[in-house]
Design a protein around this motif. Structure first.
Motif, mmCIF file in Angstrom:
data_model
loop_
_atom_site.group_PDB
_atom_site.id
_atom_site.type_symbol
_atom_site.label_atom_id
_atom_site.label_comp_id
_atom_site.label_asym_id
_atom_site.label_seq_id
_atom_site.Cartn_x
_atom_site.Cartn_y
_atom_site.Cartn_z
ATOM 1 N N THR A 17 29.624 4.801 57.907
ATOM 2 C CA THR A 17 29.130 5.320 56.650
ATOM 3 C C THR A 17 27.650 5.254 56.384
ATOM 4 N N PRO A 18 27.030 6.517 56.457
ATOM 5 C CA PRO A 18 25.641 6.263 56.363
ATOM 6 C C PRO A 18 25.024 6.036 54.874
ATOM 7 N N ILE A 19 24.542 4.834 54.930
ATOM 8 C CA ILE A 19 24.110 4.224 53.466
ATOM 9 C C ILE A 19 22.540 4.156 53.607
ATOM 10 N N GLU A 20 21.917 4.760 52.163
ATOM 11 C CA GLU A 20 20.488 4.725 52.271
ATOM 12 C C GLU A 20 19.994 3.403 51.694
ATOM 13 N N LYS A 21 19.301 2.753 51.994
ATOM 14 C CA LYS A 21 18.823 1.159 51.257
ATOM 15 C C LYS A 21 17.815 1.791 50.263
ATOM 16 N N TRP A 22 17.987 1.301 49.034
ATOM 17 C CA TRP A 22 17.172 1.830 47.913
ATOM 18 C C TRP A 22 16.551 0.622 47.428
ATOM 19 N N ASN A 23 15.308 0.643 46.807
ATOM 20 C CA ASN A 23 14.423 -0.694 46.383
ATOM 21 C C ASN A 23 14.736 -0.758 44.884
ATOM 22 N N GLY A 24 15.371 0.312 44.126
ATOM 23 C CA GLY A 24 14.964 0.283 42.622
ATOM 24 C C GLY A 24 16.247 1.092 42.211
ATOM 25 N N LYS A 25 16.199 1.024 41.018
ATOM 26 C CA LYS A 25 17.422 1.543 40.252
ATOM 27 C C LYS A 25 16.867 2.121 38.991
ATOM 28 N N VAL A 26 17.655 3.088 38.344
ATOM 29 C CA VAL A 26 17.423 3.446 36.927
ATOM 30 C C VAL A 26 17.313 2.540 35.834
ATOM 31 N N ARG A 27 16.522 2.476 35.115
ATOM 32 C CA ARG A 27 16.607 1.188 34.075
ATOM 33 C C ARG A 27 17.639 1.426 32.872
ATOM 34 N N GLU A 28 18.197 0.650 32.422
ATOM 35 C CA GLU A 28 19.077 0.720 31.294
ATOM 36 C C GLU A 28 18.625 0.919 29.802
ATOM 37 N N VAL A 29 18.930 1.781 29.239
ATOM 38 C CA VAL A 29 18.516 1.993 27.937
ATOM 39 C C VAL A 29 19.708 1.950 27.007
ATOM 40 N N LEU B 272 15.185 10.183 42.880
ATOM 41 C CA LEU B 272 14.718 9.457 44.275
ATOM 42 C C LEU B 272 13.749 8.620 44.051
ATOM 43 N N SER B 273 12.579 8.888 43.247
ATOM 44 C CA SER B 273 11.434 8.191 42.921
ATOM 45 C C SER B 273 11.907 6.848 42.347
ATOM 46 N N SER B 274 12.727 6.885 41.321
ATOM 47 C CA SER B 274 13.225 5.648 40.842
ATOM 48 C C SER B 274 13.797 4.608 41.567
ATOM 49 N N LEU B 275 14.941 5.392 42.598
ATOM 50 C CA LEU B 275 15.528 4.463 43.550
ATOM 51 C C LEU B 275 14.626 3.971 44.754
ATOM 52 N N GLN B 276 13.313 4.682 45.005
ATOM 53 C CA GLN B 276 12.398 4.178 45.987
ATOM 54 C C GLN B 276 11.296 3.254 45.026
ATOM 55 N N MET C 197 7.705 3.427 36.929
ATOM 56 C CA MET C 197 7.200 4.483 35.850
ATOM 57 C C MET C 197 8.075 5.863 35.885
ATOM 58 N N THR C 198 8.769 5.837 36.938
ATOM 59 C CA THR C 198 10.067 6.840 36.714
ATOM 60 C C THR C 198 11.280 6.566 36.862
ATOM 61 N N GLN C 199 11.430 5.495 36.175
ATOM 62 C CA GLN C 199 12.762 4.804 36.431
ATOM 63 C C GLN C 199 13.764 5.110 35.030
ATOM 64 N N GLY D 225 22.028 4.715 32.126
ATOM 65 C CA GLY D 225 21.026 4.578 33.380
ATOM 66 C C GLY D 225 21.894 3.417 34.074
ATOM 67 N N GLY D 226 20.914 2.662 34.858
ATOM 68 C CA GLY D 226 21.464 1.665 35.672
ATOM 69 C C GLY D 226 21.814 1.933 37.005
ATOM 70 N N SER D 227 21.809 3.205 37.491
ATOM 71 C CA SER D 227 22.305 3.759 38.676
ATOM 72 C C SER D 227 21.612 3.282 40.087
ATOM 73 N N ALA D 228 22.153 2.922 40.925
ATOM 74 C CA ALA D 228 21.378 2.130 42.062
ATOM 75 C C ALA D 228 21.386 3.226 43.039
ATOM 76 N N THR D 229 21.832 4.510 42.641
ATOM 77 C CA THR D 229 22.010 5.219 43.917
ATOM 78 C C THR D 229 22.060 6.802 43.469
ATOM 79 N N LEU D 230 22.199 7.549 44.405
ATOM 80 C CA LEU D 230 22.086 9.176 43.669
ATOM 81 C C LEU D 230 23.257 9.622 42.726
ATOM 82 N N PRO D 231 23.439 10.565 42.098
ATOM 83 C CA PRO D 231 24.559 10.905 41.026
ATOM 84 C C PRO D 231 25.849 10.645 41.719
ATOM 85 N N PHE D 232 26.738 9.700 41.369
ATOM 86 C CA PHE D 232 28.023 9.461 41.701
ATOM 87 C C PHE D 232 28.392 9.331 42.973
#
Lengths: 322, 451
Positions: free
Chosen positions: A7-19, A238-242, A246-248, A38-45
């Motif tokens: 399974t091809p998993i991308e390793k992300w350094n960030g996640k969307v902030r929770e509000v 993508l920017s927030s996952l990277q 300031m885009t999370q 928010g809170g997602s540590a990956t792309l949608p779904f």
């Protein structure tokens, strides 16, 4: 020979902030429930890759003046309720949305030009009528926005409303009001990742914590610029996952407002037969705009038609089922 | 996918022998990556590396063609996972399914409607792409008759659905040399289906509900049997797992150059839908996320038009946005005293302005200048929307025959050049409109007068 697929998993350094929107009595507000996005540590779904702790949520948009300029197909769905904002809020809440989005249109110079005190009382009435967290939009005229939204922020201190729109040309007054009264600011940019980041930074620089900012990168309706907002949402996610802090912020998309401005949703006569049935077309236009934005990374979709609300809720159910 | 210089470097001998004419192996790798050198210049590269580098040159997702007539479905050969990274190239074919248990009249009528469906959007005719014929009867003769009927009614490409090889052969016989997509090879029937694909020179769909390993194993077997035009169906019971699998297939093909799954995909939105609207929603998700052929069970213009619009949106090249034709556009029923606005021919600019004029309810003339598809500020900065271009747009149109006044409204963002436009257009009054389209309504209602 069996082929084994890793399974091809991308390793992300960030996640969307929770509000978290709304505050209960214990938290200093009057809401019967709160909503965290928010809170997602990956792309949608993409549950296989990372945690998606919170569902995307639905807000139903209402306004404090009967919207006579709305599409007849949309007005037909709400009937007379739209004449009384409190009754409308209650009816909207019965459809089971996560949030109510209230447009203070009556403060617009073209729509009554109501003053700040009167409009602030409207917000109080809606808060009294429904227990859901509230999003509040000013009339969209800078001078009136600043006047009205400040008063609204004051009389609803502690409710943790989401208040907008804060744009590059006009954000200081609204952000200061959010800061002083415990609310969330909605940062709007014109379908542009760099401007979005810039306005986020400006708002944060005023001292508003990052978990009290939502991003509205501007929604293009299906057929009217959808592809631009689709790609901007994907780039922001993508920017927030990277790891770009300031885009999370979670994203909010005014889907109903845009989709119901499309000619397809408004005009019933003199259009190609291939467009199909007018009564249904607007709902599908809004629904497809919404699903596409959700797929690109929208955390909150603001909808207008009751049937679209049902279809989108079911779509979110399907995409969140484990 | 083309390899980067560093990836190529890993496959080279790394001896820096300089015999290729480059100072180091790394420098040679960089030249190879930019196609400024040939691999044959290296005398020491291993056969293994050579094979790896050569196969890296083939597209990671194979281009597959369905149909043999004027209208074909061409899918695959994509290079990115996100459209903003470059663009999506081959839009998915949207086909409508008929079943051989339907009456011949019903089939003929539906096929006619699907074939005739066509509507213009942003100057482009958008249409449906094919008919899927399903063997629901279980009878080979009935299937062949249905295929024959469909073929007699349309020149659109076909997808034939049956899991039974003998039935499929009957259907393929009826389809002649039209190269329909054969759906589908499974772990049970793949040898027979592969033989049919070869015999009829037709592309073959590969179906597995055993995860991607099951699908890859099957696709690999079929490729090795000599059928190379494959379309994948990674069936799974849940909509979100379907998105997950399709994302994984795309990533494996593009990022890992994983050959067994380097093919376009086919989807059946009705698998996750309990109403026509829900089918449309799933189809919309399939358009944005990686489907090559979408088989619909419902044909309804109200539901098809938004899908075709979405497909046009998603497959628009972000570097080459759709333009509208430079021309005079009318809103409402404009007369000699109606306002005349001008803006650029970037489609988003046009549609934003058009939407606001429409919303105002004021009958208006809108002149679209040829700015080579740029928005107002971009075009102005690039000299594609200057006083000269604006004057040319006015003069080459026949707007002077239509209006009594001589007043032109510029977008507010280019207010600074109103003087220059006045010089270029003697006798005209140049007014400055709002900067943002959202204020057009207020401008037309409150500020504009013909004098």
């Amino acid at each position: 020979m069996p082929v084994t697929v890793e399974t091809p998993i991308e390793k992300w350094n960030g996640k969307v902030r929770e509000v978290t929107l709304g505050a209960t009595q214990a938290e200093g507000g009057t809401r019967t429930s709160t909503v965290t996005v928010g809170g997602s540590a990956t792309l949608p779904f993409l549950h296989f890759e990372g945690s998606v702790p919170h569902r995307p949520v639905i807000a139903i948009q209402i306004q404090d003046v009967d919207p006579q300029d709305w599409s007849p197909a949309l007005r037909a769905a709400w009937g007379d309720t739209t004449k009384d904002v409190v009754a409308w809020a209650k009816k909207a809440a019965e459809l089971g949305p996560d949030l109510i989005a209230l447009n203070l249109r009556s403060a617009h110079p073209d729509a009554g030009n109501r003053g700040a005190d009167e409009v602030a009382q409207t917000v109080k009435s809606v808060l009294g009528a429904v227990g859901l967290p509230l999003i509040v939009y000013g009339p969209g005229v800078a001078e009136k926005d600043n006047d009205v939204l400040v008063r609204v922020a004051e009389v609803t201190a502690g409710e943790r409303l989401a208040i907008g729109l804060c744009e590059q040309g006009n954000y200081r007054t609204i952000v200061a009001a959010c800061l002083a009264n415990g609310h969330i600011a909605i940062a709007r940019a014109p379908i542009d990742v760099n401007i979005q980041k810039q306005i986020n930074i400006l708002i944060n620089d005023m001292g508003l914590p990052l978990d009290r900012i939502l991003m509205d990168p501007t929604t293009g309706a299906l057929g009217y610029g959808l592809e631009y907002s689709y790609s901007v949402l994907e780039r922001l996610r993508l920017s927030s996952l990277q790891g770009d802090g300031m885009t999370q912020m979670p994203t909010i998309c005014t889907v109903g407002e845009e989709a119901w401005r499309a000619k397809e949703s408004k005009v019933s006569e003199g259009v190609p037969e291939a467009w199909g049935n007018y009564a249904e077309r607007g709902v599908i236009w809004e629904t497809i705009t919404a699903t596409t934005q959700l797929q690109a990374g929208a955390d909150i979709v603001v909808l207008r038609h009751p049937k679209a609300v049902g279809l989108i809720r079911k779509t979110i159910d399907l995409m969140m089922a484990q | 996918m083309a390899l980067s210089g560093l990836e190529i470097y890993k496959l080279l001998p790394k001896t820096n022998c300089k015999e290729c004419g480059q100072p180091t192996c790394l420098a040679f790798a960089m030249k190879l990556a930019s196609k400024a050198a040939e691999l044959s210049a290296c005398p020491y590269v291993s056969d293994e590396s050579k094979a790896a580098l050569e196969s890296a040159g083939a597209p990671p997702i194979r281009l597959v063609v369905i149909g043999a007539g004027n209208k074909k479905i061409e899918i695959g050969n994509e290079t990115v996972c996100f459209r903003h990274e470059k663009t999506f190239f081959h839009q998915p074919g949207i086909v409508v399914r008929v079943k051989d248990t339907q009456s011949p009249e019903a089939i003929a009528a539906l096929v006619q409607k699907v074939s005739d469906y066509s509507v213009e959007r942003v100057g482009i005719q958008i249409t449906l792409d094919g008919i899927a014929v399903e063997n629901a009867s279980g009878n080979a003769q009935t299937f062949a008759k249905a295929v024959e009927l469909v073929k007699s009614k349309t020149s659109l490409p076909l997808v034939l659905l049956s899991q039974d090889a003998a039935t499929m052969e009957a259907g393929l016989g009826a389809a002649g040399d039209s190269k329909p997509l054969i759906y589908a090879a499974t772990s049970e029937n793949w040898e027979d289906m592969a033989a049919l694909a070869k015999k009829f020179n037709a592309p073959l769909a590969v179906h597995s509900n055993q995860g991607l390993s099951g699908l890859a194993t099957l696709a690999d077997q079929i490729s090795k049997a000599g059928v190379v035009d494959l379309v994948l169906d990674p069936e799974t019971p849940s909509a979100n797992n379907s998105l997950a699998l399709m994302t994984q297939v795309r990533r494996l093909a593009l990022k890992k150059n994983f050959r067994p799954l380097g093919f376009p995909m086919i989807t059946f939105p009705s698998r996750f839908a309990s109403s026509p609207e829900e089918e449309t929603i799933v189809a919309a998700q399939n358009i944005a996320k990686y489907s090559g052929v979408i088989v619909l069970d419902n044909f309804d213009p109200t539901l098809v038009y938004p899908l075709l619009t979405l497909r046009q949106n998603v497959y628009t090249d972000p570097q080459k946005p759709i333009q509208v034709k430079p021309d005079i556009y009318t809103f409402g029923d404009p007369g000699p005293n109606s306002p005349l606005l001008i803006t650029t021919n970037f489609s988003l600019t046009y549609f934003t302005v058009a939407g606001e004029i429409e919303a105002s309810g004021i009958s208006t003339w809108l002149l679209i200048a040829d700015s080579e598809g740029m928005s107002v500020l971009t075009a102005w900065a690039a000299g594609k929307f200057d006083a000269e271009k604006i004057a040319k747009a006015v003069k080459t149109s026949n707007i002077v025959d239509k209006i009594g006044h001589r007043k032109l409204v510029l977008p507010g963002f280019v207010a600074g050049m109103s003087g220059e436009v006045e010089e270029e257009l003697p006798g005209w009054k140049i007014a400055v409109g709002p900067r943002e389209a959202v204020d057009i309504s207020a401008y037309l209602k409150g500020i504009w007068t013909p004098n």
